[in-house]
Design a protein around this motif. Structure first.
Motif, PDB file in Angstrom:
ATOM      1  N   MET A 152      92.008  21.678  94.385  1.00  0.00           N
ATOM      2  CA  MET A 152      92.768  20.737  95.208  1.00  0.00           C
ATOM      3  C   MET A 152      94.092  21.334  95.657  1.00  0.00           C
ATOM      4  O   MET A 152      94.525  21.143  96.801  1.00  0.00           O
ATOM      5  CB  MET A 152      93.014  19.440  94.433  1.00  0.00           C
TER       6      MET A 152
ATOM      7  N   VAL B  35      90.311  11.587  90.158  1.00  0.00           N
ATOM      8  CA  VAL B  35      90.786  12.452  91.241  1.00  0.00           C
ATOM      9  C   VAL B  35      90.427  11.889  92.617  1.00  0.00           C
ATOM     10  O   VAL B  35      90.769  12.478  93.640  1.00  0.00           O
ATOM     11  CB  VAL B  35      90.242  13.888  91.100  1.00  0.00           C
TER      12      VAL B  35
ATOM     13  N   MET C  88      91.939  20.608  89.761  1.00  0.00           N
ATOM     14  CA  MET C  88      93.313  20.628  90.223  1.00  0.00           C
ATOM     15  C   MET C  88      93.631  21.926  90.950  1.00  0.00           C
ATOM     16  O   MET C  88      94.389  21.941  91.930  1.00  0.00           O
ATOM     17  CB  MET C  88      94.263  20.433  89.038  1.00  0.00           C
TER      18      MET C  88
ATOM     19  N   PHE D 144      95.775  13.446  97.353  1.00  0.00           N
ATOM     20  CA  PHE D 144      95.859  13.315  95.898  1.00  0.00           C
ATOM     21  C   PHE D 144      96.934  14.218  95.302  1.00  0.00           C
ATOM     22  O   PHE D 144      97.651  13.816  94.380  1.00  0.00           O
ATOM     23  CB  PHE D 144      94.501  13.632  95.262  1.00  0.00           C
ATOM     24  N   ARG D 145      97.053  15.454  95.796  1.00  0.00           N
ATOM     25  CA  ARG D 145      98.073  16.361  95.290  1.00  0.00           C
ATOM     26  C   ARG D 145      99.383  16.206  96.048  1.00  0.00           C
ATOM     27  O   ARG D 145     100.464  16.452  95.508  1.00  0.00           O
ATOM     28  CB  ARG D 145      97.598  17.816  95.412  1.00  0.00           C
TER      29      ARG D 145
ATOM     30  N   VAL E  25      83.677  17.749  93.999  1.00  0.00           N
ATOM     31  CA  VAL E  25      83.919  17.275  92.626  1.00  0.00           C
ATOM     32  C   VAL E  25      82.613  17.171  91.851  1.00  0.00           C
ATOM     33  O   VAL E  25      82.600  17.379  90.625  1.00  0.00           O
ATOM     34  CB  VAL E  25      84.686  15.931  92.610  1.00  0.00           C
TER      35      VAL E  25
ATOM     36  N   SER F 197      92.305  16.165  99.014  1.00  0.00           N
ATOM     37  CA  SER F 197      93.175  16.983  98.175  1.00  0.00           C
ATOM     38  C   SER F 197      94.626  16.883  98.627  1.00  0.00           C
ATOM     39  O   SER F 197      95.550  16.813  97.810  1.00  0.00           O
ATOM     40  CB  SER F 197      92.731  18.450  98.213  1.00  0.00           C
TER      41      SER F 197
END
Length: 439
Positions: free
Chosen positions: A7, A67, A4, A90-91, A54, A87
């Motif tokens: 990302m 993720v 996290m 996803f974020r 990852v 990233s």
């Protein structure tokens, strides 16, 4: 936590990458060298694939899959997608949220058309351009207009193409013009277009409240004990099928596809939504172009024309439709027995309407080289006056895919087109308007 954190850092770097596109090309080189690479260590995040990062951060396959859950929203194969883009998706969605225009995506086109016409412009629909017209009478070649497929000429001093780099230089320039203009790369080297989507469009009888459906997307990943909960293996198994009709739909082979469920009629928030007796759903998935290429027939395929497709084509579409409906009923059981309409648009449909490359809907693939390779970044810059005076490109190949990002690409291209002084004047007017709204 380490995933996290990485990302989060990668997502924050994305605006810095976009910022370079405001600059003239010669300044972009300096910006990339000293700001992105030396100061921000940009290559660490954008120069590697999502899978590489990852895999290096964890051995937990379930966590890797988690993720990677929104990978379809990147428009790029998860096996080759840049870590920075995955990233940002996803974020970005959980932190920034998503946006959808009231009235549906058509509202964007209608609003833009009204503004264009208000300022003396015009919008032509399904008016196919054959090629650009180039004049060689002066010291330097320059754009003089476009020739339409019906033979009409539209004369102008500038062309701004959002058809994509490959289309602009390999299809909209004749071979003669490519040679005269010394176009070394009619297509971007060592970079494929994104994979095409197959989409199941479904009409369901019943109001969304009765069906107990919200306006949120659902992403399905076929991970299980047999593939060790590994999304990368699941995607590899699916795309490497030799015969999708037998392999991809055989439960004994444990091969299945990732897909996303979205609900356009609910997201559109139209005035009659609360009383509407129907709800629409779209299920989309990525498929390799070679599975459909034999029906393309060098462009002879026409969407909706049964004469250009045989029974095998319709049978393959039916297999995907049945598999999508099975997933719909599994996750939204209230829809069972209420489906009134289904339609499947294949990669051939996308190619027919978009005239892209192999049905790719999202432009050039967002691999690491798309973000860090100087040659590719130079080729996809919006200013092409060094090739031919008056030529510009914009859109998803200039930045990346996504409606807001493509809108930003158009604005940046407009700023570059009018120059610094007019851009500064425009920004001052915007700040004044904003300040007045606060008073």
């Amino acid at each position: 936590d380490s995933i996290m954190s990485e990302m989060g850092t990668a997502m924050k770097l994305f605006p810095f990458w976009v910022l370079q596109r405001f600059l003239p090309l010669r300044w972009q080189h300096l910006y990339r060298k000293y700001v992105l690479n030396k100061w921000l260590n940009f290559v660490r995040y954008a120069g590697r694939t999502h899978r590489e990062v990852v895999d290096a951060l964890t051995k937990n396959d379930k966590l890797k899959s988690l993720v990677s859950g929104l990978w379809l929203d990147t428009g790029t194969n998860i096996l080759t997608c840049s870590f920075m883009l995955s990233s940002s998706v996803f974020r970005g969605f959980p932190h920034e949220g998503g946006a959808y225009p009231k009235g549906g995506s058509t509202a964007i086109a209608k609003s833009l058309t009204a503004i264009i016409k208000m300022h003396g412009g015009n919008v032509l629909v399904r008016a196919k351009v054959a090629n650009m017209l180039v004049s060689y009478n002066g010291k330097t070649p320059r754009i003089k207009g476009v020739e339409m497929e019906n033979g009409d000429h539209i004369l102008c001093n500038h062309v701004i193409s959002s058809a994509g780099y490959n289309n602009t230089f390999s299809k909209l320039l004749t071979e003669y013009d490519q040679q005269r203009l010394h176009v070394e790369h009619p297509t971007v080297p060592d970079l494929e277009c994104t994979w095409p989507f197959l989409m199941c469009n479904i009409g369901i009888r019943g109001n969304y409240k009765e069906l107990d459906i919200a306006d949120t997307n659902l992403w399905y990943l076929p991970v299980n004990e047999k593939n060790n909960w590994n999304v990368f293996k699941a995607v590899e198994d699916f795309v490497n099928c030799e015969n999708p009709k037998t392999d991809a739909f055989d439960p004994d082979k444990n091969i299945d596809f990732c897909c996303g469920f979205t609900w356009p009629s609910i997201k559109a928030k139209e005035d009659d939504m609360e009383s509407s007796e129907y709800t629409t759903c779209q299920i989309l998935l990525m498929t390799p172009w070679p599975w459909f290429e034999r029906w393309y027939k060098n462009g002879a395929f026409k969407s909706g024309d049964a004469k250009n497709a045989d029974q095998d084509y319709h049978a393959l579409k039916k297999l995907f439709l049945d598999a999508c409906l099975e997933k719909l009923y599994r996750y939204y059981p209230t829809c069972k027995g209420k489906v009134d309409f289904t339609d499947v648009s294949s990669p051939l449909s996308l190619e027919y309407y978009l005239k892209s490359d192999k049905g790719g809907a999202c432009g050039l693939e967002c691999t690491p080289s798309r973000f860090v390779n100087d040659d590719i970044l130079d080729l996809t810059d919006c200013d092409k006056n060094h090739v031919c005076q008056g030529l510009w490109i914009t859109g998803q190949d200039f930045l990346i895919c996504g409606v807001p990002i493509c809108q930003a690409a158009g604005m940046i291209t407009a700023f570059r087109f009018v120059g610094f002084k007019k851009t500064a004047y425009f920004m001052i007017k915007c700040l004044r308007t904003f300040a007045r709204s606060l008073l």
